[in-house]
Design a protein around this motif. Structure first.
Motif, short mmCIF file in Angstrom:
data_model
loop_
_atom_site.label_atom_id
_atom_site.label_comp_id
_atom_site.label_asym_id
_atom_site.label_seq_id
_atom_site.Cartn_x
_atom_site.Cartn_y
_atom_site.Cartn_z
N PRO A 1 17.55 28.05 -0.46
CA PRO A 1 16.57 28.06 0.62
C PRO A 1 15.25 28.74 0.27
O PRO A 1 14.31 28.72 1.07
CB PRO A 1 17.29 28.85 1.72
N ALA A 2 15.18 29.34 -0.93
CA ALA A 2 13.95 30.03 -1.31
C ALA A 2 13.85 30.12 -2.82
O ALA A 2 14.86 30.27 -3.52
CB ALA A 2 13.91 31.43 -0.70
N ALA A 3 12.61 30.04 -3.32
CA ALA A 3 12.34 30.22 -4.75
C ALA A 3 10.92 30.72 -4.91
O ALA A 3 10.01 30.30 -4.18
CB ALA A 3 12.53 28.92 -5.52
N SER A 4 10.74 31.61 -5.88
CA SER A 4 9.41 32.15 -6.14
C SER A 4 9.35 32.57 -7.60
O SER A 4 10.29 33.20 -8.11
CB SER A 4 9.13 33.36 -5.23
N GLY A 5 8.25 32.21 -8.27
CA GLY A 5 8.18 32.50 -9.70
C GLY A 5 9.28 31.74 -10.41
O GLY A 5 9.40 30.54 -10.27
N ARG A 6 10.11 32.45 -11.15
CA ARG A 6 11.21 31.79 -11.86
C ARG A 6 12.58 32.16 -11.28
O ARG A 6 13.61 32.00 -11.94
CB ARG A 6 11.16 32.08 -13.35
N LEU A 7 12.59 32.62 -10.04
CA LEU A 7 13.85 33.02 -9.40
C LEU A 7 14.15 32.19 -8.16
O LEU A 7 13.25 31.85 -7.39
CB LEU A 7 13.81 34.51 -9.02
N ALA A 8 15.43 31.87 -7.97
CA ALA A 8 15.91 31.24 -6.74
C ALA A 8 16.64 32.30 -5.93
O ALA A 8 17.28 33.20 -6.50
CB ALA A 8 16.84 30.08 -7.06
N VAL B 1 18.95 37.60 -5.08
CA VAL B 1 18.62 36.69 -6.17
C VAL B 1 19.84 35.84 -6.47
O VAL B 1 20.93 36.36 -6.70
CB VAL B 1 18.19 37.47 -7.43
N LEU B 2 19.65 34.54 -6.47
CA LEU B 2 20.73 33.60 -6.79
C LEU B 2 20.80 33.35 -8.29
O LEU B 2 21.87 33.42 -8.89
CB LEU B 2 20.50 32.29 -6.03
N ALA B 3 19.65 33.04 -8.89
CA ALA B 3 19.64 32.71 -10.32
C ALA B 3 18.21 32.66 -10.83
O ALA B 3 17.26 32.48 -10.07
CB ALA B 3 20.31 31.36 -10.56
N ASP B 4 18.10 32.83 -12.14
CA ASP B 4 16.85 32.54 -12.84
C ASP B 4 16.75 31.02 -12.97
O ASP B 4 17.73 30.37 -13.35
CB ASP B 4 16.89 33.21 -14.21
N ALA C 1 15.52 29.31 -15.14
CA ALA C 1 15.76 28.89 -16.51
C ALA C 1 17.25 28.69 -16.81
O ALA C 1 17.61 28.10 -17.83
CB ALA C 1 15.17 29.91 -17.49
N GLU C 2 18.13 29.15 -15.91
CA GLU C 2 19.56 28.95 -16.08
C GLU C 2 19.96 27.51 -15.79
O GLU C 2 21.06 27.08 -16.16
CB GLU C 2 20.35 29.89 -15.16
N PHE C 3 19.09 26.76 -15.14
CA PHE C 3 19.41 25.38 -14.78
C PHE C 3 18.98 24.42 -15.87
O PHE C 3 17.89 24.55 -16.43
CB PHE C 3 18.75 25.01 -13.46
N ASP C 4 19.83 23.45 -16.14
CA ASP C 4 19.47 22.41 -17.10
C ASP C 4 18.43 21.46 -16.49
O ASP C 4 17.57 20.94 -17.20
CB ASP C 4 20.72 21.61 -17.50
N LEU D 1 8.47 29.08 -16.33
CA LEU D 1 9.48 28.33 -17.08
C LEU D 1 9.00 27.96 -18.47
O LEU D 1 9.79 27.84 -19.41
CB LEU D 1 9.87 27.06 -16.31
N GLY D 2 7.66 27.78 -18.60
CA GLY D 2 7.09 27.47 -19.90
C GLY D 2 7.67 26.20 -20.48
O GLY D 2 7.92 25.22 -19.79
#
Length: 257
Positions: free
Chosen positions: A174-181, A218-221, A223-226, A242-243
């Motif tokens: 339900p939320a994401a900001s920068g590189r975090l969900a 925080v749910l996840a970075d 970058a952890e997602f494919d 994410l670069g």
């Protein structure tokens, strides 16, 4: 108009416009501001809405997510587009995990067309609709049922997920900001993280409106997602964070008729 009828009308207005102003609905129903304050207080305690200055909203906050019943009615075209794009990652014969949520329930419907398929889920809406479909092996996690999220959570859920393996997990946020969900509920976060840990691939499916917001946990970075699937390009700050890593981004397009 009776109290319950008025409160149902307030809910209907929220589903339609996502927010209401106290003065407007007081005038609409011909009652005092204090009466509407009481209505909003009771609906907030029931988990239907979140009070804000001068009114109420069903948009998520750092510790609030609206009831599944109301989220299920919103943005059906966007959800369908996200689901169709996510389903393109799945081939018949695969085992998939799908988390809680109204968008995820639409994805469950779409993935049932990929049979034979094994679906592992804690999402009660998916369980109800997929249980009788030939060619779908349905595995429900069990756990403690949450009417607010229409899904199962807790130790039983997490233990069941830890003993299973899937080709891909579809996770929503339900939320994401920068590189975090983010997510506002700790038990929900744990179930999503358990699915991620139990899957070979991890796919975040997220409405573009959810970017630029945070929640309590925080749910996840990212970058952890494919793969990350959204209905619009990622915000510049998220793309920059994410670069050029290994996360693929896919943009879902709504079907026009």
């Amino acid at each position: 108009m009776k109290r319950e009828e008025r409160r149902q009308e307030i809910i209907n207005l929220l589903v339609e416009s996502r927010a209401v102003e106290l003065d407007d609905i007081a005038a609409r129903f011909g009652v005092s501001r204090m009466t509407i304050h009481r209505d909003l207080d009771d609906l907030e305690r029931a988990g239907v809405l979140r009070k804000v200055r001068g009114g109420a909203t069903i948009d998520a906050g750092t510790q609030f997510e609206s009831d599944f019943r109301f989220r299920e009615l919103q943005e059906s075209d966007v959800k369908r587009a996200l689901a169709e794009t996510a389903a393109s990652l799945v081939e018949p014969g695969m085992t998939v995990m799908i988390n809680d949520g109204s968008m995820a329930s639409v994805l469950g419907d779409v993935l049932c067309q990929k049979k034979p398929i094994t679906i592992i889920t804690n999402n009660a809406a998916i369980m109800e609709r997929a249980k009788a479909i030939a060619g779908v092996t349905l595995m429900g996690t069990g756990g403690v049922y949450s009417a607010k999220f229409n899904a199962y959570f807790g130790i039983v859920t997490e233990e069941a997920l830890s003993r299973l393996r899937a080709d891909i997990a579809f996770i929503s946020a339900p939320a994401a900001s920068g590189r975090l969900a983010y997510h506002m509920d700790e038990a929900v976060v744990r179930s999503k993280q358990a699915m991620m840990a139990a899957s070979g691939q991890k796919c975040l499916v997220i409405n573009s409106r959810r970017f630029g917001h945070t929640a309590l946990h925080v749910l996840a970075d990212l970058a952890e997602f494919d793969t990350i699937i959204s209905d619009k390009p990622l915000p510049p700050d998220t793309s920059a964070e994410l670069g050029s890593g290994g996360t693929a981004v896919r943009i879902a397009k709504e079907t026009t008729t």
